[in-house]
Design an enzyme around this catalytic site. Structure first.
Site, PDB file in Angstrom:
ATOM      1  N   HIS A   1       0.828  -1.358  -0.042  1.00  0.00           N
ATOM      2  CA  HIS A   1      -0.052   0.136   0.120  1.00  0.00           C
ATOM      3  C   HIS A   1       0.812   1.509  -0.136  1.00  0.00           C
ATOM      4  O   HIS A   1       0.612   2.181  -1.076  1.00  0.00           O
ATOM      5  CB  HIS A   1      -0.969  -0.078   1.224  1.00  0.00           C
ATOM      6  CG  HIS A   1      -1.866   1.242   1.450  1.00  0.00           C
ATOM      7  ND1 HIS A   1      -3.116   1.301   0.803  1.00  0.00           N
ATOM      8  CD2 HIS A   1      -1.480   2.491   1.722  1.00  0.00           C
ATOM      9  CE1 HIS A   1      -3.422   2.654   1.317  1.00  0.00           C
ATOM     10  NE2 HIS A   1      -2.499   3.145   1.754  1.00  0.00           N
ATOM     11  N   GLU A   2       1.647   1.271   1.074  1.00  0.00           N
ATOM     12  CA  GLU A   2       2.755   2.466   1.143  1.00  0.00           C
ATOM     13  C   GLU A   2       3.576   2.632  -0.039  1.00  0.00           C
ATOM     14  O   GLU A   2       3.765   3.674  -0.821  1.00  0.00           O
ATOM     15  CB  GLU A   2       3.329   2.438   2.324  1.00  0.00           C
ATOM     16  CG  GLU A   2       2.602   2.604   3.598  1.00  0.00           C
ATOM     17  CD  GLU A   2       1.668   3.650   3.759  1.00  0.00           C
ATOM     18  OE1 GLU A   2       1.740   4.672   2.952  1.00  0.00           O
ATOM     19  OE2 GLU A   2       0.680   3.320   4.225  1.00  0.00           O
TER      20      GLU A   2
END
Length: 678
Positions: A466-467
């Protein structure tokens, strides 16, 4: 100060900050000089005798504040990732000064007059599409800051902004202090139920805190959640849960409740000054959602099915608990523990069996290789550059042609002085305003529990992807103006590039290659992989309820037109009772440690954005599924356009160009197992 690195040209490789030379005492004079320079640059724009043009006004604004941008990015990144008493003191001192500086620019009559004149005749200026959008966004930003208000109300808007900056800073520091100061110290007799990876991480945490030979659980999510999942000691689970949910709620110096009351009251006043009924109406007026009704409609579309699924999950948990002799009611500190037992029974799946296959370094390589296959990027580690902490690793990023794209910093481990959660940020944004490309410097922060090696849960691995998706949004940016670069998009669109990238972590192609046992190097067995993927929707009732409850609470709080006299604890309890929040689950974020909302204003009345973006990403990834190839080149190229466009185009226009139609909610409900029969 003659040796201040901020007053020099940086000769470090790729223009990285010279972290090895930057000290806390460098920041105050650097901030002072940077604000003075920026003010002089604004004065030069507004004092020009020439009629306003796009070049002498908007592009001049884009070139202004370079030193302030450099100092601010280094300071605020360090203060989040590697804080200290000295940096916290500087933050408290300069937060109101920086807010005052920004509001002086936002409310500058002469500056707005020039922009307003350009805006009025924008259709006749012959601007490119990105320039027209930039002009419109500048104009809207200043209007939303109060540029059209009378002088007395402008003064009040400035005072509100200054006060909010102080309150946001104090809120975040209070949470950090509670997380830093609390620890659960365990002896060998307290380890019952904990698998090897959790014991190793707890021993590592104890050693870092100077109590080698013991075990420590902290309030970092990567430490707390495994303990709540596996510990057989219900008394210790309760102790940890109560400390975890009480962050920021202790009366005394670190109490966030009075800060919240002041923050929401000031936000409501700010909204009223600008002609809005409440802060949510103000915030959402400049979003894809557009208004609170649209947000509430989305949240309630999943709230009912999520509660129904959670009730079914609870019945199974309770059955297991009764079978093990627990006659007391199931409490929030019990849910994860008994859910893990149900998961083991239903899917023959034990987190302790899965985790040895998710080695941090392998998952990082999986993210890099996914970016190569989708977008043509390669990552080469560099050990010849300065870093701000030994945990940080640095990669140079290049494209298929071998050209330099940017730098990527990875800071993956929890430690004292680092705020909780996971986030992506930049030390420098991409732009091409003055011809030569300025390349981005991106940093991803996680809070994994360090081990030897570090093993991730499935959720941890998704967080890493996600990051990294946010990071790619910045690295792939191809825009002219830094204000439009990368993640500088509307809040309820910014999560789309990050959330859709998560799908490649759980793709069978990825797991077969990179999910390898940390001891043997053997790939994850096909039978275990099948069970792991079959369990993807397990406990999604719980996960959806705890998130959606927090999003609904955020919306309700910021829809209050006059929250000045709000009893915060009473408000939270009454609201949870009214929406039927299962007491066995509770909120993902209680208000007193809800940093998304109160350590800054970025997600205030905007926590719904993750679900809004999930509608887009679930529907968007379905296109790859329908194509029968998660690396379909044509779809990947269209997706890359979204990552590259930044804020140069309307987000829904970008999505339609990628998907060929508007998004549908069906894929989200399917993804979370909230459709009938799931």
């Amino acid at each position: 100060m003659t040796d201040n690195p901020f007053f020099e040209a940086w000769t470090t490789p790729f223009g990285l900050p010279p972290f090895d030379r930057i000290r806390p005492e460098h920041f105050p004079p650097a901030f002072d000089k940077a604000m003075a320079e920026h003010s002089a640059e604004i004065a030069a724009i507004t004092g020009s005798a020439a009629a306003p043009t796009f070049a002498n006004t908007i592009e001049a604004l884009e070139r202004s504040g370079r030193l302030l941008d450099r100092v601010s990015r280094v300071f605020f990144n360090l203060n989040s990732s590697n804080s200290s008493d000295a940096l916290e003191a500087i933050s408290r001192d300069f937060a109101p000064k920086l807010a005052q500086h920004q509001m002086q620019i936002a409310l500058n009559v002469d500056l707005f007059s020039r922009i307003d004149e350009l805006h009025a005749r924008r259709k006749t200026l012959g601007l490119d599409a990105d320039q027209l959008r930039l002009l419109e966004r500048y104009h809207l930003r200043l209007v939303r800051s109060g540029a059209l208000l009378p002088p007395d109300q402008k003064a009040r808007m400035a005072a509100i902004a200054e006060r909010l900056a102080v309150l946001h800073t104090l809120f975040g520091q209070n949470v950090l202090h509670d997380e830093r100061d609390w620890q659960l110290v365990l002896g060998e007799a307290d380890l019952e139920g904990l698998p090897g990876f959790a014991r190793t991480a707890a021993a590592q945490a104890a050693e870092e805190r100077g109590i080698a030979g013991r075990w420590v659980v902290t309030l970092a999510r990567s430490s707390a959640e495994p303990f709540l999942t596996f510990s057989s000691r219900r008394d210790l689970r309760r102790t940890l849960w109560e400390a975890w949910t009480a962050r920021g709620a202790h009366q005394g110096a670190n109490d966030n409740a009075p800060l919240i009351q002041k923050i929401v009251a000031l936000r409501a006043e700010q909204a009223r000054l600008l002609g809005y009924e409440n802060f949510a109406a103000y915030r959402l007026d400049d979003s894809m959602a557009e208004n609170a009704d649209a947000v509430e409609t989305l949240l309630l579309q999943v709230w009912g099915p999520a509660k129904a699924k959670a009730r079914a999950e609870f019945a199974k948990l309770e059955n297991v608990a009764r079978g093990e002799g627990l006659n007391d009611p199931i409490e929030p500190w019990d849910w994860r523990y008994y859910a893990e037992k149900v998961r083991q029974a239903e899917y023959d799946l034990d987190e302790a069996e899965v985790k040895p296959y998710f080695v941090l370094d392998n998952m990082v390589q999986a993210a890099f290789d996914t970016a190569r296959r989708l977008f043509g990027l390669t990552f080469t580690e560099r050990s010849d550059v300065p870093v701000y902490h030994p945990d940080v690793r640095v990669w140079e990023v290049r494209d298929n042609a071998g050209d330099h794209v940017g730098m990527f910093l990875h800071d993956n481990f929890a430690r004292p002085g680092k705020r909780s959660g996971a986030w992506s940020s930049r030390y420098r944004d991409q732009e091409t305003l003055d011809g030569a490309a300025v390349t981005p410097i991106v940093v991803n922060n996680n809070n994994f529990a360090k081990g030897a090696p570090t093993l991730l849960s499935f959720d941890d691995a998704e967080t890493l992807f996600h990051e990294f998706g946010h990071g790619l949004h910045s690295l792939l940016s191809r825009v002219r103006y830094r204000s439009q670069s990368g993640t500088g998009v509307r809040r309820d669109f910014v999560e789309f590039p990050s959330q859709i990238f998560e799908h490649w972590m759980s793709a069978p192609e990825t797991l077969r290659s990179y999910a390898r046992h940390y001891q043997t190097g053997e790939p994850i067995p096909e039978e275990l992989l099948r069970r792991l993927l079959a369990a993807r929707t397990f406990n999604q009732g719980f996960a959806t309820v705890e998130y959606t409850g927090s999003a609904l609470l955020d919306l309700e709080l910021h829809c209050e037109p006059a929250p000045e006299t709000l009893d915060l604890a009473g408000f939270e309890c009454e609201f949870l009772d009214r929406i039927g929040m299962p007491k066995e689950i509770g909120l993902r974020h209680r208000l007193t440690h809800f940093q998304h909302l109160f350590a800054g204003s970025g997600y205030a009345a905007g926590y719904y954005a993750y679900l809004w973006a999930e509608v887009l990403e679930a529907d968007g990834f379905a296109a790859f599924t329908e194509a029968g190839n998660v690396f379909d080149p044509e779809l990947a190229a269209r997706l890359k356009t979204i990552y590259s466009a930044g804020d140069t185009r309307d987000p829904m226009e970008l999505y339609r160009a990628f998907r060929g139609r508007d998004p549908k909610i069906d894929a989200l409900l399917e993804q979370r197992g909230l459709t009938a029969g799931k």
